[in-house]
Design a protein around this motif. Structure first.
Motif, mmCIF file in Angstrom:
data_model
loop_
_atom_site.group_PDB
_atom_site.id
_atom_site.type_symbol
_atom_site.label_atom_id
_atom_site.label_comp_id
_atom_site.label_asym_id
_atom_site.label_seq_id
_atom_site.Cartn_x
_atom_site.Cartn_y
_atom_site.Cartn_z
ATOM 1 N N GLN A 1 15.927 28.652 67.443
ATOM 2 C CA GLN A 1 14.472 28.547 67.291
ATOM 3 C C GLN A 1 14.079 27.329 66.459
ATOM 4 O OE1 GLN A 1 13.563 33.353 67.533
ATOM 5 N NE2 GLN A 1 13.215 32.322 65.605
ATOM 6 N N HIS A 2 12.818 26.940 66.616
ATOM 7 C CA HIS A 2 12.314 25.788 65.859
ATOM 8 C C HIS A 2 12.183 26.093 64.376
ATOM 9 C CE1 HIS A 2 11.583 22.943 69.085
ATOM 10 N NE2 HIS A 2 11.032 23.902 69.817
ATOM 11 N N ASP A 3 12.225 27.355 64.001
ATOM 12 C CA ASP A 3 12.137 27.699 62.583
ATOM 13 C C ASP A 3 13.500 27.714 61.898
ATOM 14 O OD1 ASP A 3 13.298 29.996 63.552
ATOM 15 O OD2 ASP A 3 11.561 31.283 63.249
ATOM 16 N N GLY A 4 14.547 27.270 62.614
ATOM 17 C CA GLY A 4 15.872 27.211 62.026
ATOM 18 C C GLY A 4 16.682 28.484 62.172
ATOM 19 N N HIS A 5 16.152 29.441 62.894
ATOM 20 C CA HIS A 5 16.819 30.737 63.039
ATOM 21 C C HIS A 5 17.515 30.815 64.407
ATOM 22 C CE1 HIS A 5 16.368 35.320 62.036
ATOM 23 N NE2 HIS A 5 17.543 34.829 61.688
ATOM 24 N N LEU A 6 18.810 31.152 64.401
ATOM 25 C CA LEU A 6 19.565 31.388 65.637
ATOM 26 C C LEU A 6 19.530 32.900 65.896
ATOM 27 C CD1 LEU A 6 21.472 30.130 67.827
ATOM 28 C CD2 LEU A 6 23.376 30.725 66.304
ATOM 29 N N VAL A 7 18.946 33.304 67.050
ATOM 30 C CA VAL A 7 18.658 34.729 67.257
ATOM 31 C C VAL A 7 19.030 35.143 68.676
ATOM 32 C CG1 VAL A 7 16.924 36.542 66.940
ATOM 33 C CG2 VAL A 7 16.648 34.371 65.771
ATOM 34 N N GLN A 8 19.461 36.414 68.814
ATOM 35 C CA GLN A 8 19.712 36.995 70.131
ATOM 36 C C GLN A 8 18.605 37.988 70.476
ATOM 37 O OE1 GLN A 8 24.171 37.964 69.512
ATOM 38 N NE2 GLN A 8 23.915 37.657 71.715
ATOM 39 N N TYR A 9 18.114 37.888 71.731
ATOM 40 C CA TYR A 9 17.058 38.763 72.236
ATOM 41 C C TYR A 9 17.408 39.216 73.657
ATOM 42 C CZ TYR A 9 14.000 36.287 68.816
ATOM 43 O OH TYR A 9 13.425 35.729 67.696
ATOM 44 N N PRO A 10 16.756 40.279 74.133
ATOM 45 C CA PRO A 10 16.744 40.517 75.586
ATOM 46 C C PRO A 10 15.863 39.453 76.241
ATOM 47 C CG PRO A 10 16.076 42.485 74.340
ATOM 48 C CD PRO A 10 16.049 41.337 73.396
ATOM 49 N N ALA B 1 10.786 39.530 65.510
ATOM 50 C CA ALA B 1 11.867 40.303 64.904
ATOM 51 C C ALA B 1 12.078 41.656 65.570
ATOM 52 C CB ALA B 1 11.578 40.502 63.416
ATOM 53 N N GLY B 2 11.016 42.262 66.108
ATOM 54 C CA GLY B 2 11.138 43.586 66.707
ATOM 55 C C GLY B 2 12.049 43.632 67.920
ATOM 56 N N TYR B 3 12.277 42.496 68.546
ATOM 57 C CA TYR B 3 13.120 42.454 69.745
ATOM 58 C C TYR B 3 14.499 41.853 69.470
ATOM 59 C CZ TYR B 3 8.782 43.509 72.126
ATOM 60 O OH TYR B 3 7.623 44.129 72.522
ATOM 61 N N ALA B 4 14.719 41.299 68.278
ATOM 62 C CA ALA B 4 16.001 40.681 67.953
ATOM 63 C C ALA B 4 17.061 41.749 67.707
ATOM 64 C CB ALA B 4 15.857 39.806 66.717
ATOM 65 N N TYR B 5 18.308 41.455 68.086
ATOM 66 C CA TYR B 5 19.402 42.365 67.761
ATOM 67 C C TYR B 5 20.549 41.647 67.033
ATOM 68 C CZ TYR B 5 21.531 40.701 72.177
ATOM 69 O OH TYR B 5 22.057 39.936 73.192
ATOM 70 N N GLU C 1 12.635 51.946 71.355
ATOM 71 C CA GLU C 1 11.501 51.078 71.032
ATOM 72 C C GLU C 1 10.272 51.951 70.789
ATOM 73 O OE1 GLU C 1 9.036 47.335 73.005
ATOM 74 O OE2 GLU C 1 10.091 48.749 74.293
ATOM 75 N N ASP C 2 9.523 51.644 69.741
ATOM 76 C CA ASP C 2 8.332 52.417 69.418
ATOM 77 C C ASP C 2 7.117 51.809 70.109
ATOM 78 O OD1 ASP C 2 6.352 53.984 68.376
ATOM 79 O OD2 ASP C 2 6.491 53.198 66.329
ATOM 80 N N ILE C 3 6.682 52.451 71.193
ATOM 81 C CA ILE C 3 5.472 52.022 71.902
ATOM 82 C C ILE C 3 4.517 53.216 71.974
ATOM 83 C CG2 ILE C 3 6.421 50.102 73.240
ATOM 84 C CD1 ILE C 3 6.881 52.073 75.534
#
Length: 771
Positions: free
Chosen positions: A178-187, A194-198, A347-349
């Motif tokens: 990501q452009h914010d410097g964070h390497l993240v895994q998502y579906p 953050a709610g979708y990151a694992y 997931e809380d929906i």
């Protein structure tokens, strides 16, 4: 001396640079699947060009210098595989194009007008150069699911997993720098929140130009715009001599670092992985399914009242297996129940959040709300939800309870009254039927009692018949000894006893008498099992039990006689082999018999020993399942059981050896082996054949994957090629290592009958392999 050293150093530098820049592909060059299918790197380790995918070919980069032709990059990965007539050209204008047939539109692989040459480098990077040897385009800047040493993942870019180990089109997981410097895994198809990151690197806020870098020693690390190391993803410092590394986000959603020792000529090994929990990736099990993991595998389970949409694709999720009327709290004919599922997170929906001290209050609140299809209860909070539920997984440390609303199916023709008059009319009709039914029950009881209908003893030499509607009758040992002429004619032999031909009813009815010989232990257990199991079944594709003998130490079972022997006799005896249409009918007969045991009996039965020797053929060529001595009769609330290994080597499902719970899918595995034997007319294991084709399941998959199913057909066997391919594919689905991937017998029968399509199966033994 110093000048000589300097000269040698400069020479080495320029030679090395020239090797990297040297082109081995000029404009006008082209590739086709087959002999001229790739452009190799100088060392021969990497190749760019066509590789096999499914029944066609894809274009990409793969490791050609090792036995495992591991794909590291795929061009236009979501374009369907092309045929063997396709052409990949480095055109005169410098563009790299793929054309499946002369009539079809060209697919641009690399749009780099003005490129004059190309090269497949030993780094695994395919590059296009201009006339000044400057890079115009390179595969390293367009990664798919993998990174190689020297390759970077730039800010704003991401890797996408493949569908599977054999299908390199875009899967359902992504790794984003990501452009914010964070390497993240998502579906896939989710916001970068953050709610979708694992999984994440924990480097949020480190700058807008952070990159993921990969060194030859297996070091994965994050650098900011100034070149400072802000996070080591892996430690690095791993051996580099004769060892190569690969980083990839796998089809299961976890990204891993692999190593391969070139000298060892071995397998890829996992050096590091982003997670040790295979259920961490969100969405692995699709909608309305949840993930259950152990140390070696992740298993997808459907919500109560649901079944897999597609048995071969766990990410497709689950759908309702019940039919229910529209929700209407005033409609007394429409009934629902709430099924409880503990220790699962979702997931809380929620559309409504209530506070209740007890879980029963939450359960009732959802049951009374037509909009509520599920409710999540935790810490006195009741969250009402609509379906579908997403991102489910079992987490034993979590106290969350999910309540699922399951509708009780109602017959299509059941009236749905909504007026008081109609309800009164139905009550009157019901009362009349109940009264009439009670009278008939009393009359039937009197008749049965007077005539001793059930289990009456019929004389062997009398004139009474053993009809289909009579329960198994009791014989004495002398009666069966006489019926078989002193057990003179042996017609079969098994692990627990011998089968003899006999005759009852004054010689009018031929029977098969099974004499159990290991009475003290196994024989007694088999006798009791067969009595419990087959004594309560009645189906045209099950051998019928006519009687039994429980006389002192003697244990015998009397069956209808099957004049045409076993399926093994037919398949493996050259002079008895049947035609294609007859074999199709036999496959359907066996499937119908197993389906009856699994879904249509009063109690679910796992046969546990499906094999050709236990499939008998009657006078009309109808196949019937026999030998229920190893069967497992499940309790009403059971769907699985733990038990010691049962069955015959070669037909036993893998879960028996892993000491996992046994379900009806164990029979599906055995059926898959038998199905391959039926369609190929050979034994599943035949060591008289060359080693590479001795094991049928591996040979069948190899022939299917290579598109050469003709090798499975004998020279004198006339088959319908399209139907033959369908049945081979179905057999391969049935023998998947993971039980949840195997179809139910209901779906097996639908596939056999051509009602539903059969997708391309993965390798039965390598679906969960990481490479």
């Amino acid at each position: 001396m110093d000048s000589v050293v300097l000269f040698l150093l400069l020479s080495t530098f320029f030679t090395s640079s020239a090797q990297q820049m040297e082109s081995n592909v000029s404009r006008g060059s082209y590739l086709t699947p087959g002999i001229n299918s790739t452009w190799l790197s100088r060392s021969g380790l990497y190749a760019f060009g066509f590789y096999k995918q499914g029944n066609g070919y894809a274009v990409g980069i793969f490791l050609a210098g090792i036995p495992q032709k591991t794909v590291v990059w795929t061009a236009n990965r979501d374009v369907p595989p092309v045929s063997s007539s396709a052409t990949l050209s480095f055109s005169r204008d410098g563009t790299l194009v793929l054309q499946s047939t002369p009539e079809q539109t060209q697919i641009i692989i690399a749009d780099s007008l003005g490129s004059t040459s190309a090269a497949m480098l030993d780094t695994g990077n395919f590059v296009l150069y201009n006339s000044d040897q400057e890079i115009q385009w390179q595969s390293f800047e367009h990664p798919t699911d993998s990174l190689l040493p020297g390759q970077r993942l730039l800010a704003g870019t991401e890797l996408f997993s493949s569908v599977s180990a054999t299908d390199h089109s875009t899967g359902i997981f992504r790794l984003k720098m990501q452009h914010d410097g964070h390497l993240v895994q998502y579906p896939v198809d989710t916001p970068d929140t953050a709610g979708y990151a694992y999984w994440g690197s924990g480097t949020f806020g480190s700058g807008d130009n952070v990159t993921l870098n990969f060194s030859p020693d297996g070091h994965l690390y994050l650098l900011n715009a100034t070149g400072a190391n802000i996070r080591n993803v892996t430690d690095g410092g791993y051996p580099t001599k004769d060892t190569i590394y690969l980083m990839r986000i796998d089809a299961d959603g976890i990204f891993r670092l692999y190593s391969y020792e070139l000298k060892q000529n071995g397998n890829w090994s996992v050096v590091w992985s982003s997670s040790g929990d295979l259920c961490d990736p969100k969405g692995l099990c699709g909608l309305n399914g949840y993930c259950v993991s152990n140390d070696t595998e992740a298993r997808c389970v459907c919500l109560p009242g649901f079944e897999m949409v597609h048995p071969g694709n766990r990410t497709a999720g689950c759908e309702k297996s019940f039919n229910a009327a529209d929700c209407n709290s005033k409609n007394e004919y429409n009934t629902y129940t709430m099924r409880e599922l503990a220790n699962t997170v979702w997931e809380d929906i929620s559309y409504s959040v209530l506070s209740f001290p007890l879980k029963e209050d939450c359960k009732q609140a959802c049951l009374e709300d037509c909009n509520c299809e599920a409710a999540l209860f935790k810490d006195s909070r009741c969250r009402k939800q609509r379906l579908p539920l997403r991102y489910g997984r079992r987490q034993l440390t979590d106290s969350n309870i999910a309540f699922i609303k399951v509708g009780k199916s109602t017959p299509a023709d059941m009236p749905k009254p909504n007026q008081e008059g109609h309800r009164l009319e139905m009550l009157i009709i019901s009362a009349v039927f109940l009264t009439f039914g009670g009278m008939m029950l009393v009359i039937s009881g009197i008749v049965f009692y007077k005539n001793h209908f059930w289990y009456r003893k019929l004389p062997v030499n009398g004139n009474a018949e053993v009809g289909d509607d009579v329960a198994p009758r009791s014989f004495t040992y002398p009666e069966l000894e006489k019926a078989t002429d002193g057990f003179r004619e042996e017609v079969g032999r098994g692990s627990f006893g011998t089968v003899y031909k006999g005759a009852i009813l004054n010689g009018q009815k031929i029977v098969a008498v099974k004499k159990l010989e290991k009475v003290l232990a196994e024989g007694e257990r088999e006798f009791q099992t067969e009595m419990k199991v087959i004594g309560r079944t009645h189906h045209r594709n099950l051998v019928r039990l006519l009687g039994y003998c429980h006389d002192g130490t003697h244990r015998l079972l009397v069956y209808e006689y099957m004049s045409n022997g076993s399926l093994a006799d037919i398949l493996f005896t050259p002079e008895k082999q049947t035609c294609w249409e007859e074999r199709k009918g036999i496959a359907r007969d066996i499937a119908r018999g197993i389906l009856y045991l699994h879904e249509e009996c009063e109690r679910q039965i796992i046969h546990c020993d499906i094999k050709p020797q236990n499939i008998l053929m009657d006078d009309y060529g109808c196949a019937k399942i026999s030998d229920f001595g190893l069967a497992k009769l499940l309790k009403p609330d059971q769907t699985r059981t733990f038990t010691g290994i049962r069955g015959t080597k070669g037909y036993v499902a893998p879960e028996w050896h892993r000491k996992l719970p046994i379900t009806v899918k164990a029979d599906v595995y055995s059926y898959g082996i038998v199905l391959l034997e039926i369609v190929c007319r050979r034994k599943s294991v035949d060591w008289s054949l060359p080693e590479d084709i001795a094991i049928l399941e591996g040979w069948a998959y190899h022939c299917f994957e290579s598109g050469d199913l003709d090798q499975l057909v004998g020279p004198d066997d006339e088959v319908d090629k399209k139907q033959f391919e369908r049945m081979v594919k179905l057999g391969l689905w049935c023998i998947q290592d993971e039980p949840s991937l195997r179809p139910s017998m209901k779906k097996v029968l639908l596939m056999l009958e051509g009602t539903i399509d059969i997708p391309t199966p993965p390798s039965p033994t390598s679906f969960f392999s990481v490479i």
